[in-house]
Motif scaffolding. Structure first.
Motif, short mmCIF file in Angstrom:
data_model
loop_
_atom_site.label_atom_id
_atom_site.label_comp_id
_atom_site.label_asym_id
_atom_site.label_seq_id
_atom_site.Cartn_x
_atom_site.Cartn_y
_atom_site.Cartn_z
N THR A 330 0.20 -11.08 8.86
CA THR A 330 -0.02 -11.50 7.47
C THR A 330 -0.27 -10.30 6.57
N LEU A 331 -1.11 -9.36 7.02
CA LEU A 331 -1.38 -8.15 6.27
C LEU A 331 -0.09 -7.39 5.99
N LEU A 332 0.75 -7.25 6.99
CA LEU A 332 2.02 -6.53 6.83
C LEU A 332 2.93 -7.26 5.84
N ALA A 333 2.99 -8.59 5.94
CA ALA A 333 3.85 -9.36 5.05
C ALA A 333 3.40 -9.23 3.59
N VAL A 334 2.08 -9.31 3.35
CA VAL A 334 1.56 -9.22 1.98
C VAL A 334 1.81 -7.84 1.40
N ARG A 335 1.56 -6.79 2.17
CA ARG A 335 1.77 -5.44 1.66
C ARG A 335 3.25 -5.17 1.38
N LEU A 336 4.13 -5.63 2.26
CA LEU A 336 5.56 -5.41 2.02
C LEU A 336 6.03 -6.21 0.83
N TRP A 337 5.55 -7.44 0.68
CA TRP A 337 5.92 -8.25 -0.49
C TRP A 337 5.45 -7.57 -1.77
N ARG A 338 4.25 -7.02 -1.75
CA ARG A 338 3.72 -6.34 -2.94
C ARG A 338 4.53 -5.09 -3.27
N ARG A 339 4.92 -4.34 -2.24
CA ARG A 339 5.75 -3.14 -2.46
C ARG A 339 7.06 -3.52 -3.13
#
Length: 351
Positions: A330-339
């Motif tokens: 989830t952390l990885l998905a949120v950070r990538l989506w934000r990028r």
């Protein structure tokens, strides 16, 4: 309301929502651990009433009776107390976002977090009052989702959510590419972001694993041996597929040079490897040595017995690590989506 910018002009997030969101993350994983111990020791029905404990208010149950009583009572009542603490922190998180967070959608997220923890408490209570194994299975599957929700709350209230931090990470990755000589010195191009679906595929597979594990852990008496064997086979197959996929995702995250993406991806490789080892240990604890290990010395003398301390921690660690894998995905998905949102849609309304 304080200014959302510091003296340098960089956007900052309010302090208390960030602190309370992180506190939720820190508390929920131990809550999952203790809940796993409750199931491992079959202690879910050691307290027959709810929301109280043997007629006492949950918070007024005698401390000496709790600490010096049977271990089943200790972990079950402790699980309830820790869940209540998470609920109080969720209330504080909602109040803090409502008072100091300028982004209204974050306040809506805080409402969802509070409703989710209430829902988890109700599920746990109904499992006790109705003595339903199916509800225990559902309760075990929704707990990790709540953990993932808390991770999202911590991400969106944290400093790394700001556009300036995302752009700085992208600039650092650009500089690292230039140092390798892959780009001309002085260029300002940013390495392309990996496709956003990769972390979501990880999340989906990790959650399928959790569901399959819950089916095995809370196997119903009516379950057929053939169905159980098929579930075990699928569970093992998906585990190794997930491990291979974490390597692929790490490679793709590393190519963009953003450490905020590559480090969690590297962590996932380790966590899934540990999870597989814990899964083998869990099988040995519950069912004995697999066929291919029965030639090892001592394996023929194995007897099924009540779980000792180490046995219980192996089984519970397997459960808790699965939730951790889901949270890091989830952390990885949120950070990538934000990028993607910052680099590709600079005028996005999601601040």
């Amino acid at each position: 309301m304080s200014s959302p910018y510091d003296p340098t002009g960089e956007e900052v997030s309010p302090v208390w929502p960030r602190r309370l969101a992180r506190t939720l993350v820190v508390l929920v994983w131990p809550l999952i651990w203790v809940g796993g111990l409750v199931t491992t020791y079959d202690a879910g029905m050691s307290v027959p009433d709810w929301p109280g404990t043997y007629g006492y208010n949950l918070l007024l149950y005698p401390l000496s009776t709790w600490l010096l009583g049977p271990f089943d009572l200790f972990i079950e009542h402790g699980h309830r107390l820790l869940g209540a603490l998470v609920g109080f922190v969720a209330i504080g998180f909602l109040v803090a976002t409502w008072r100091s967070e300028p982004r209204r959608w974050v306040t809506v997220l805080a409402v969802v977090v509070l409703l989710a923890v209430i829902g988890q408490g109700v599920l746990g209570g109904l499992r006790v009052t109705m003595s339903a194994r199916v509800l225990a299975m559902v309760h075990g599957c929704t707990g990790p989702l709540f953990f993932a929700l808390c991770v999202i709350a911590a991400c969106v209230t944290g400093p790394r959510w700001s556009r300036e931090r995302v752009l700085a990470a992208a600039t650092d990755s650009d500089a690292s590419v230039n140092k390798t000589g892959d780009e001309e010195p002085g260029t300002t191009s940013v390495p392309p972001s990996p496709r956003r679906f990769w972390p979501f595929v990880l999340f989906g597979l990790a959650y399928v694993q959790l569901i399959l594990g819950a089916i095995l852990r809370h196997a119903l008496p009516s379950a057929s041996p053939t169905g159980f064997a098929h579930t075990v086979t699928t569970h093992v197959s998906v585990a190794f597929l997930l491990w291979v996929l974490t390597v692929v995702v790490y490679w793709r995250m590393r190519r963009c040079g953003d450490l905020t993406l590559s480090r969690p991806a590297a962590g996932l490789i380790c966590f899934v490897g540990i999870q597989i080892l814990l899964g083998i240990g869990t099988w040995i604890v519950n069912y004995g040595y697999p066929t291919f290990l029965q030639s090892f010395p001592g394996s023929d003398s194995y007897l099924l017995r009540s779980k000792g301390l180490i046995d219980a921690w192996i089984v519970t660690g397997h459960v808790a690590t699965g939730s951790l894998i889901l949270a890091v995905s989830t952390l990885l998905a949120v950070r990538l989506w934000r990028r993607h949102a910052v680099l590709n849609h600079p005028n996005s309304l999601i601040k």
